[in-house]
Design an enzyme around this catalytic site. Structure first.
Site, short mmCIF file in Angstrom:
data_model
loop_
_atom_site.label_atom_id
_atom_site.label_comp_id
_atom_site.label_asym_id
_atom_site.label_seq_id
_atom_site.Cartn_x
_atom_site.Cartn_y
_atom_site.Cartn_z
N TRP A 109 57.44 42.90 58.58
CA TRP A 109 57.20 42.42 57.21
C TRP A 109 57.74 43.41 56.20
O TRP A 109 58.32 43.03 55.18
CB TRP A 109 55.71 42.14 56.98
CG TRP A 109 55.20 41.06 57.88
CD1 TRP A 109 54.26 41.17 58.86
CD2 TRP A 109 55.62 39.68 57.90
NE1 TRP A 109 54.07 39.97 59.48
CE2 TRP A 109 54.89 39.04 58.92
CE3 TRP A 109 56.55 38.94 57.17
CZ2 TRP A 109 55.05 37.68 59.22
CZ3 TRP A 109 56.71 37.59 57.46
CH2 TRP A 109 55.97 36.98 58.48
N ASP A 153 51.78 45.52 49.94
CA ASP A 153 51.58 44.24 50.63
C ASP A 153 50.28 44.38 51.40
O ASP A 153 50.21 45.09 52.39
CB ASP A 153 52.77 43.96 51.57
CG ASP A 153 52.56 42.70 52.42
OD1 ASP A 153 51.48 42.08 52.34
OD2 ASP A 153 53.48 42.35 53.18
N LYS A 190 44.52 35.26 55.39
CA LYS A 190 43.78 36.10 56.33
C LYS A 190 42.36 36.28 55.81
O LYS A 190 41.47 35.56 56.19
CB LYS A 190 44.46 37.46 56.51
CG LYS A 190 45.54 37.52 57.56
CD LYS A 190 46.82 37.00 57.19
CE LYS A 190 47.94 37.58 58.02
NZ LYS A 190 48.99 36.61 58.30
N1 PLP Z 1 53.13 40.52 55.04
C1 PLP Z 1 52.26 40.67 56.05
C2 PLP Z 1 51.62 41.99 56.29
C3 PLP Z 1 51.94 39.56 56.86
O1 PLP Z 1 51.07 39.70 57.87
C4 PLP Z 1 52.55 38.32 56.60
C5 PLP Z 1 52.25 37.13 57.43
O2 PLP Z 1 51.56 37.17 58.40
C6 PLP Z 1 53.46 38.23 55.54
C7 PLP Z 1 53.71 39.35 54.77
C8 PLP Z 1 54.14 36.93 55.22
O3 PLP Z 1 53.24 36.13 54.56
P1 PLP Z 1 53.57 34.60 54.16
O4 PLP Z 1 53.62 33.83 55.44
O5 PLP Z 1 52.43 34.25 53.28
O6 PLP Z 1 54.88 34.59 53.46
#
Ligand code: PLP
Length: 356
Positions: free
Chosen positions: A99, A166, A190
């Site tokens: 991520w 994030d 989550k």
């Molecule tokens: N950042 C983290 C730490 C994540 O765990 C996730 C998805 O699991 C994301 C970003 C991406 O999120 P989204 O699916 O809402 O774009």
């Protein structure tokens, strides 16, 4: 059979939050209409938005000068909105997983990006610490919990520049010093709500520094000015967020959530370390995530992978398959996971050990 939801996301939510959402979908506040079929600008919905925003601020102790937004697009859209709105010349990123890397990739479209530290060389099995941070960064981006690898910064970083976090998978699981951040964001699916809404906590006075033109929908100022109602917001997920925030508050707030998170993590990691079949995947004990507990079978028992998965599934353990980048198992223990659930997982691991 009782099921324990260890899924990484979308994932477990408190039962009463689900029930209250279901009830609001059937008949919202006794008005004879579903929350899904009323205007977001109605006198019935506006208080939902107002209270949800206010509760984010209250629960996280957000200082003056910050706005809360509930937008669409997921954390993935923020990966580009962050640099669009904040990157003037140079931004730093901590490369702690998939991520983080995706966030960094988008930032490169907008300016110079420095990879301040990385654990990619060891498949993200630890968190970089003691790195040097250039003092001329517009911001340092950190993924505070790495959902896939099960690593977590349990404390806000102490660095000489502004932070952007994030917090998709650890928000509301611990107290946060929001004053260190220009922006905190994440997909809600989550610890906050169902999928479909993104939360953003943003420091108002740092916006407007970039010279570039920003499309209206991608400009945070648009949404702040309109109270997160520039366009139609995801009303049902926002309602679920409201009910979940009420639940967090009623259950002792983020301090209590952190205590519970530690208790659950101690139970599960304790068994991983004791059980001869398993080992944790994170190298450094202090980096172990309380939210996503990753473990694999020891090499001599590696062929038992499918058998354990089946064994655990038959005992009600849901969603424990590890991410394909790590393999093995991942027990995600978000706020709504009970100590009882963790003990049930431990019993399952013990029983499986006894058979081998
Ligand atoms: N950042 C983290 C730490 C994540 O765990 C996730 C998805 O699991 C994301 C970003 C991406 O999120 P989204 O699916 O809402 O774009």
């Amino acid at each position: 059979m009782k099921k324990y939801n260890f899924g990484a996301g979308p994932c477990i939510l408190p039962r009463e939050v689900i029930e209250k959402t279901a009830s609001a979908i059937l008949d919202f506040n006794g008005i004879g209409l579903s929350i899904a079929e009323i205007s977001h600008r109605s006198k019935d919905f506006q208080p939902v938005m107002d209270e949800a925003m206010a509760l984010v601020k209250e629960v996280l102790n957000v200082p003056e000068g910050y706005s809360v937004l509930f937008l669409g697009g997921g954390a993935s859209l923020e990966f580009c909105m962050i640099p669009f709105n904040f990157l003037v010349k140079k931004a730093g990123y901590l490369n702690t997983g998939v991520w983080a890397k995706k966030a960094m990739k988008e930032a490169k479209l907008f300016g110079e990006v420095v990879e301040v530290a990385s654990s990619a060389g060891e498949n993200y099995t630890y968190l970089p610490k003691n790195f040097d941070v250039p003092t001329d960064l517009d911001y340092l981006h950190v993924t505070t919990n790495n959902t896939i690898y099960g690593t977590e910064y349990h404390k806000d970083l102490d660095v000489p520049v502004r932070l952007i976090g994030d917090m998709s998978s650890d928000i509301f699981s611990r107290p946060v010093d929001v004053s260190k951040y220009d922006c905190i964001y994440g997909g809600a699916q989550k610890n906050l709500s169902m999928a479909g809404v993104t939360f953003i906590i943003i420091k108002d006075d740092v916006l407007g520094r970039v010279q570039r033109e920003i499309p209206t929908m991608l400009d945070y100022r648009t949404h702040i000015k309109k109270g997160s109602m520039f366009n139609t917001p995801p009303v049902v997920p926002i309602y679920t967020a409201l009910e979940n925030l009420r639940w967090i508050k009623a259950n002792g707030g983020v301090e209590a959530m952190e205590k519970l998170a530690k208790e659950r993590a101690d139970i599960v990691y304790g068994e991983i370390d004791r059980n001869k079949l398993f080992r944790g995947t994170v190298k450094c004990e202090e980096d172990r995530s309380y939210m996503n507990i990753c473990f694999v079978l020891n090499d001599e028992y590696a062929e038992l992978q499918d058998e354990f998965f089946k064994f655990a599934t038959e005992r009600g353990m849901v969603g424990i398959k590890g991410h394909r980048d790590v393999g093995g198992f991942r027990a995600s223990c978000y706020n709504a996971m009970t100590v009882e659930g963790c003990k049930a997982l431990v019993e399952t691991m013990k029983e499986f050990e006894a058979r081998h």
